[in-house]
Design an enzyme around this catalytic site. Structure first.
Site, short mmCIF file in Angstrom:
data_model
loop_
_atom_site.label_atom_id
_atom_site.label_comp_id
_atom_site.label_asym_id
_atom_site.label_seq_id
_atom_site.Cartn_x
_atom_site.Cartn_y
_atom_site.Cartn_z
CB ILE A 146 -0.98 0.02 1.19
CG1 ILE A 146 -0.25 -0.12 2.53
CG2 ILE A 146 -2.02 -1.06 1.03
CD1 ILE A 146 -1.16 -0.01 3.74
N GLY A 147 2.17 1.13 -0.03
CA GLY A 147 3.05 2.29 -0.10
C GLY A 147 4.49 1.86 -0.15
N GLY A 149 8.80 3.49 -0.27
CA GLY A 149 9.78 4.57 -0.28
C GLY A 149 11.12 4.05 -0.73
N GLY A 150 12.14 4.91 -0.70
CA GLY A 150 13.45 4.54 -1.19
C GLY A 150 14.10 3.42 -0.40
CB VAL A 154 3.66 0.76 3.95
CG1 VAL A 154 2.52 0.57 4.95
CG2 VAL A 154 4.66 1.79 4.47
CG ASP A 281 6.84 16.35 10.41
OD1 ASP A 281 6.57 17.52 10.05
OD2 ASP A 281 7.12 15.45 9.61
#
Length: 425
Positions: A146-147, A149-150, A154, A281
């Site tokens: 579902i996701g 990154g580098g 996920v 954040d």
């Protein structure tokens, strides 16, 4: 995929460059000092260098001269907050320098100049699928990606009849899955080559989530090291979308709904603050919201820290956060406490009601400057969207002095619940 090395000591600008170039399908390597830039230059052999001359350690000018001697074919683009840098004869005579840009940098123009020198190569989709679909981790069967990154992926998985999320961090990036499973939901992020920092962030998120149990904070089920070079976190699955997606779609949220959203965020953050943890954040993309169920979860505590640790690190000059939502003390790199999160929530509250941000500027540095030095004023055209009581609450949350903000999320919630009763459904 072509590689851009960015040597820039300002974290806000690093985030700005990285987000832009990753979206344009470049690989991004970050360096915050001249010495770090030199090491990564040798190690990664980038296709393009973006260089701020005013960097700590080995100066930008010295780094440029080293490049002139050892890497004559590397195109360099100078960015600077100083006017007239292109008139420096030493820089002017360096054939590798292909462009000069004054801050704030016009990103589209910078990209245009980079492509003139180094034409983009189309990114090919690898055919080999090294994914985890169908495999089991700690009793969880992985169902779909579902996701991505580098340096991590996920997944959605099943733990018996329960849906869970598994976040995986690869220390050896060659082990990261790169097949078709991630194509539909691929979200590229910056590749940090500092393995220790990536591990620390991942472990920090796991450790923090074990300390907080609250309906408005995503729950952690398990975490650990897998197969020697792969970390994992198993978390609660929540059927929702980032609050930023809702804002992009609708611009502003009805007042009563905005109050309910902010109340839930504040309740979750109060639970974190009671554990002496600050988020650092807090922003719409870190809040998952299910509009139908009228509930939300705060996610991504990778930037969060204990207040005592935060005060130690800021003394060493660390600045973490997203410029649009950063408190004045955060912009200055000062020590933070829970009142910094209150400021960030004030920005979110204002954005939910008005569809605007307190400070709208052309670049990251101008936004940081505004948070520190420009007084917040509620625009006249938005006054009809909220009663005076809500406006005054947001003024208090966005005060430049943390001593004049709400002393705690509890105090803020007390005021919010009182005024909520006065607003018709």
């Amino acid at each position: 995929m072509q590689t851009i090395l960015i040597v820039e000591d300002n974290k806000a600008y690093q985030e700005l460059y990285s987000e832009f170039f990753l979206e344009k399908k470049y690989r991004v390597i970050q360096a915050f000092t001249g010495d770090e830039g030199m090491k990564k230059l040798i190690h990664h052999n980038p296709d393009v260098l973006i260089l701020d001359l005013a960097i700590p350690g080995l100066s930008g000018r010295s780094l440029l001269m080293e490049i002139k001697r050892h890497n004559k074919n590397l195109p360099v683009f100078i960015v600077s907050g100083r006017v007239g840098m292109q008139s420096d004869p030493e820089i002017e005579l360096c054939s590798q320098v292909k462009g000069f840009f004054e801050k704030p940098v016009p990103m589209d123009k910078l990209l245009e100049e980079i492509i003139k020198v180094v034409p983009q190569i189309p990114t090919e989709t690898p055919l080999e699928n090294k994914g985890w679909i169908g495999k089991k981790i700690q009793g969880c069967t992985i169902a779909e990606c579902i996701g991505r990154g580098g340096t991590g992926v996920v997944y959605k998985a099943k733990r018996g009849k329960i849906d869970v999320v598994i976040k995986i961090l690869y220390l050896n990036k060659s082990h990261a899955p790169n097949g078709q499973e991630a194509e539909q939901n691929h979200t590229e992020t910056v590749e940090f080559d500092d393995t220790e920092e990536r591990i620390a962030r991942f472990q920090r998120e796991g450790k923090i989530l074990t300390q907080i149990a609250h309906p408005n904070i995503i729950s952690l089920y398990d975490a650990g090291l897998l197969e020697g070079d792969t970390y994992f976190i198993i978390m609660e699955y929540f059927d929702g979308h980032g609050l930023d997606i809702l804002l992009d779609k609708e611009r502003r949220i009805p007042l009563k709904e905005a109050i309910n959203i902010v109340e839930q965020i504040a309740e979750g953050m109060l639970a974190a603050h009671k554990k002496d943890l600050i988020q650092r954040d807090l922003k719409p993309s870190n809040i998952l919201y299910n509009r139908q169920a009228k509930c939300l979860k705060i996610i991504d505590f990778g930037s969060a820290r204990a207040i005592k640790v935060e005060q130690t690190l800021t003394q060493q000059g660390y600045v973490v956060g997203t410029p649009l939502y950063m408190s004045p003390e955060q912009c200055l790199g000062s020590a933070l406490d829970h009142r910094s999160d209150i400021y960030s929530l004030g920005v979110i509250f204002f954005q939910l009601i008005t569809g605007a941000l307190p400070f709208i500027k052309d670049g990251a540095m101008q936004i940081l400057f505004a948070h520190v030095y420009e007084a917040f004023e509620w625009p006249p055209q938005y006054r009809y969207l909220a009663p005076l009581g809500i406006q005054n609450m947001i003024y208090k949350m966005l005060d430049k002095s943390k001593d004049k903000r709400y002393p705690s999320m509890f105090d803020f919630l007390q005021d919010l619940k009182k005024i909520k009763q006065e607003i018709p459904s």
